[in-house]
Write a protein that holds these residues in place. Structure first.
Motif, PDB file in Angstrom:
ATOM      1  N   ALA A  50       7.015  11.131  25.882  1.00 28.15           N
ATOM      2  CA  ALA A  50       6.616   9.739  26.126  1.00 28.15           C
ATOM      3  C   ALA A  50       5.781   9.223  24.969  1.00 28.15           C
ATOM      4  O   ALA A  50       5.926   8.064  24.548  1.00 28.15           O
ATOM      5  N   ALA A  51       4.922  10.071  24.428  1.00 31.51           N
ATOM      6  CA  ALA A  51       4.089   9.639  23.309  1.00 31.51           C
ATOM      7  C   ALA A  51       4.936   9.447  22.065  1.00 31.51           C
ATOM      8  O   ALA A  51       4.710   8.518  21.284  1.00 31.51           O
ATOM      9  N   ALA A  52       5.919  10.315  21.868  1.00 27.79           N
ATOM     10  CA  ALA A  52       6.769  10.187  20.685  1.00 27.79           C
ATOM     11  C   ALA A  52       7.574   8.886  20.743  1.00 27.79           C
ATOM     12  O   ALA A  52       7.820   8.247  19.727  1.00 27.79           O
ATOM     13  N   GLN A  53       7.948   8.487  21.961  1.00 28.99           N
ATOM     14  CA  GLN A  53       8.706   7.242  22.092  1.00 28.99           C
ATOM     15  C   GLN A  53       7.855   6.029  21.736  1.00 28.99           C
ATOM     16  O   GLN A  53       8.373   4.990  21.361  1.00 28.99           O
ATOM     17  N   GLN A  54       6.556   6.153  21.869  1.00 19.83           N
ATOM     18  CA  GLN A  54       5.663   5.043  21.520  1.00 19.83           C
ATOM     19  C   GLN A  54       5.465   4.941  20.021  1.00 19.83           C
ATOM     20  O   GLN A  54       4.703   4.099  19.559  1.00 19.83           O
ATOM     21  N   GLY A  55       6.078   5.842  19.277  1.00 11.10           N
ATOM     22  CA  GLY A  55       5.964   5.778  17.831  1.00 11.10           C
ATOM     23  C   GLY A  55       4.877   6.653  17.244  1.00 11.10           C
ATOM     24  O   GLY A  55       4.543   6.523  16.069  1.00 11.10           O
ATOM     25  N   LEU A  56       4.326   7.515  18.031  1.00  9.52           N
ATOM     26  CA  LEU A  56       3.302   8.414  17.490  1.00  9.52           C
ATOM     27  C   LEU A  56       3.994   9.627  16.864  1.00  9.52           C
ATOM     28  O   LEU A  56       5.113   9.972  17.234  1.00  9.52           O
TER      29      LEU A  56
END
Lengths: 492, 163
Positions: A50-56
């Motif tokens: 989920a965090a990777a999808q936010q661009g992190l």
């Protein structure tokens, strides 16, 4: 003609190992990241889907990540725990084949040659792995090939199974970064126009070696199978714990002692094989009603002699409550020290051993840190002319010498009312009126300015040895910089 | 002083047991003249019960030849007798440093040691002591005046100072 079994290597890569380990224990919905401190800045170490999808992405400053994604939840990373988790996965993976090693900090590599048929071939085996890991909450990428390098490349860049035989065909279109080379080298290769492994394999070898060193082509050859590469399964560190489960519960002290003796002889054989000695032992007694009783034993010196340890356990065991009976005993050496095998000579006697045993026994009662030994120290300050060290962790030292007589007993300075730089003729100390008979001194001791000692703030001290007519011989001092008289010790 | 002189005479190690509230402590640089500080082990206990337990254990083990305990309360007959039996088992000597008038009846001997001012000798060796044997189960009572000699590491019995 029989040409041996073809090697087949499976490489597992856990792209989110660290964060998933934490999330397994406490599931969190929404973006989650682990942070670590580097150069005084918190950076992201590992994050979830989920965090990777936010661009992190890993490595970005934590403050930036919070700005991009305000509902990000985070925790500090514990690489040590991650490594232990990977070791556990390594043990788990031995259910597929006996030859399992770790690959970096987040991967496993296993040589499955000869064991795939047990699972019905390679695809069912990989599916089984994937299913088990998914159930454990771990995302994984799996590659299977003839060589370790090729399996690694597949796991990281193109999941799948490479058919046995020609590795180049399987790796041809993968980027050069799949060769386990560092980032600088892969960027440099891309600038030369060598973007895929196929391009690299077709290029002339000599200029590449000149430009990048032998490491690059070694990696290429390892991936294609021209150079051998081992998988070394690292042995688990020795585990110093033994247990015994009883068919019938026991409750008598003698029985428990007999059980402990059996455990000890097993444990001590293990310790001896590793040339280790136990420092701290923990005996867990499980009762029939699922209650547990703990007996801890701390030893004054590392030991591996079952007879001596058993006699030290006696006190702890006599205090436990067996309840309806004990049906399992587990003995673990929670702290071990190296004890190299030594030549037994005729000069050593049993004296030292007896003293150490005594210290261990007393340590179980009053704590090993309360048993001290005096060691000499190099200082003129009377309070610091010796070091008090725990007897269990120190050896007796020689080298005691004092130029001037020192009192037998020292106490914190006790003020007396007097004035002048000469010792008073009469004074009161501890409610006793005393008359000076003879005074010897002064002996001037300067404070150690390099150590800021509160007690020596009053500056220089002139020490006097005062013999009173009443008999007592006291150690007085006068502080010329802050006039005052104090009693600090008593002579014999 | 008496304790350290006793430690000199006995060959084995010694153990000193005191309670944790006590602020005064023995100074190894001071008793290095009497006995080697590396042979001495110090235990710190929470209360007198622990002191007695530790002393009993140490006496019984025989690993140390002298056990010195600093006591602050009177010792009962039972405890005294237990210590005595332990000392006999371990072939060790136990010595309790007690406040005046708190002796136990179980003890073998009781001594009173007081330093004495000695106007005759020089300042260097003014170690005159008066040792009174005030209880003795197997003999008579007596008084000695002793002096420690640093060079020979022995103590000498000297005549009492003249008044």
């Amino acid at each position: 003609m029989f040409d041996g079994i073809k090697r087949r290597v499976v490489s597992l890569w856990f792209p989110r190992l660290a964060s998933e380990r934490v999330l397994r224990q406490r599931p969190i919905d929404g973006p989650f990241a682990l942070t670590f401190k580097q150069n005084n800045a918190n950076r992201i170490y590992c994050l979830n889907q989920a965090a990777a999808q936010q661009g992190l992405h890993p490595g970005m400053p934590y403050a930036d990540a919070r700005a991009f994604c305000p509902n990000l939840q985070s925790r500090t990373a514990e690489p040590e725990q991650d490594f232990r988790f990977l070791r556990a996965l390594c043990r788990w993976a031995t259910r597929y084949c006996p030859w399992v090693g770790t690959e970096g900090a987040d991967g496993l590599v296993m040589d499955v040659a000869g064991s795939t048929h047990l699972f019905g071939g390679e695809p069912p085996m990989l599916a089984d792995m994937r299913m088990h890991l998914m159930r454990a909450g771990l995302s994984v990428q799996i590659g299977c090939a003839d060589t370790r390098g090729a399996a690694w490349a597949l796991a990281h860049y193109d999941e799948g199974i490479a058919p046995s035989g020609d590795m180049l065909a399987a790796l041809k279109y993968l980027p050069v970064a799949g060769l386990r080379i560092d980032e600088d080298m892969s960027i440099a290769l891309q600038r030369l126009g060598l973007r895929s492994i196929g391009d690299l394999a077709n290029a002339a070898r000599a200029p590449l070696t000149r430009r990048f060193g032998p490491g690059l082509l070694l990696r290429l050859d390892q991936a294609l199978g021209a150079q051998p590469e081992q998988i070394s399964p690292d042995a688990d560190p020795p585990h110093y714990a033994v247990r015994i489960t009883l068919p019938e519960p026991i409750g008598l002290l003698a029985d428990v002692m007999a059980g402990t003796e059996r455990l000890l002889s097993k444990l001590c054989a293990k310790l001896k094989a590793q040339e280790m000695g136990a420092r701290k032992l923990c005996l867990t007694l499980r009762r029939v009603d699922q209650d547990q009783q703990l007996v801890e034993l701390r030893l004054a010196r590392p030991l591996r002699d079952p007879k001596r340890i058993l006699s030290l356990f006696e006190r702890g065991l006599s205090e436990i409550d067996a309840g309806f009976g004990i049906d399992q005993l587990r003995l673990e050496a929670t702290q071990v020290d190296a004890v190299p095998i030594q030549q037994i000579s005729h000069v050593s006697d049993g004296r030292e051993d007896r003293l150490d045993d005594l210290i261990s026994r007393l340590g179980t009662r009053i704590g090993l840190e309360n048993i001290h030994r005096f060691l000499p120290a190099d200082s003129h300050i009377p309070e610091r002319s010796f070091i008090i060290a725990p007897a269990a962790y120190s050896e007796p030292a020689a080298g005691w010498s004092s130029l001037n007589p020192r009192p037998l007993i020292l106490f914190p300075p006790e003020p007396i009312s007097a004035s002048g730089s000469r010792p008073p003729a009469r004074f009161r100390w501890r409610r006793m009126p005393l008359t000076t008979g003879r005074a010897t001194g002064p002996e001037r001791i300067a404070p150690e300015w390099w150590l800021g000692d509160e007690n020596w703030r009053s500056g220089l001290r002139d020490y006097w040895r005062v013999e009173t007519r009443e008999g007592r011989r006291l150690w007085l001092f006068y502080t010329p910089q802050n006039p005052g008289w104090f009693v600090q010790g008593e002579f014999a | 002083m008496f304790a350290f002189m006793l430690a000199t005479r006995l060959s084995g190690g010694a153990m000193w047991i005191r309670e944790n509230w006590e602020t005064s402590q023995i100074n190894p640089a001071g008793f290095a003249d009497f006995t080697n500080p590396s042979r001495l082990i110090r235990c710190i206990t929470q209360n007198q019960t622990e002191t007695l337990a530790v002393a009993e254990e140490a006496l019984r083990s025989g690993a140390v030849s002298l056990v010195i305990m600093q006591l602050s309360q009177p010792v009962g007959l039972t405890e005294g007798r237990r210590l005595q039996l332990a000392a006999r088992d371990g072939d060790a000597t136990g010595l309790a440093i007690i406040p005046e008038g708190m002796g136990s009846n179980a003890v073998e001997t009781r001594w009173r040691c007081t330093p004495v001012f000695d106007p005759q000798t020089g300042a260097e060796d003014s170690t005159l002591q008066r040792w009174e044997l005030i209880k003795n189960k197997s003999g008579t009572l007596d008084v000695w005046h002793v002096r420690w000699d640093k060079a020979s590491r022995r103590f000498f019995v000297v005549p009492p100072p003249r008044k």
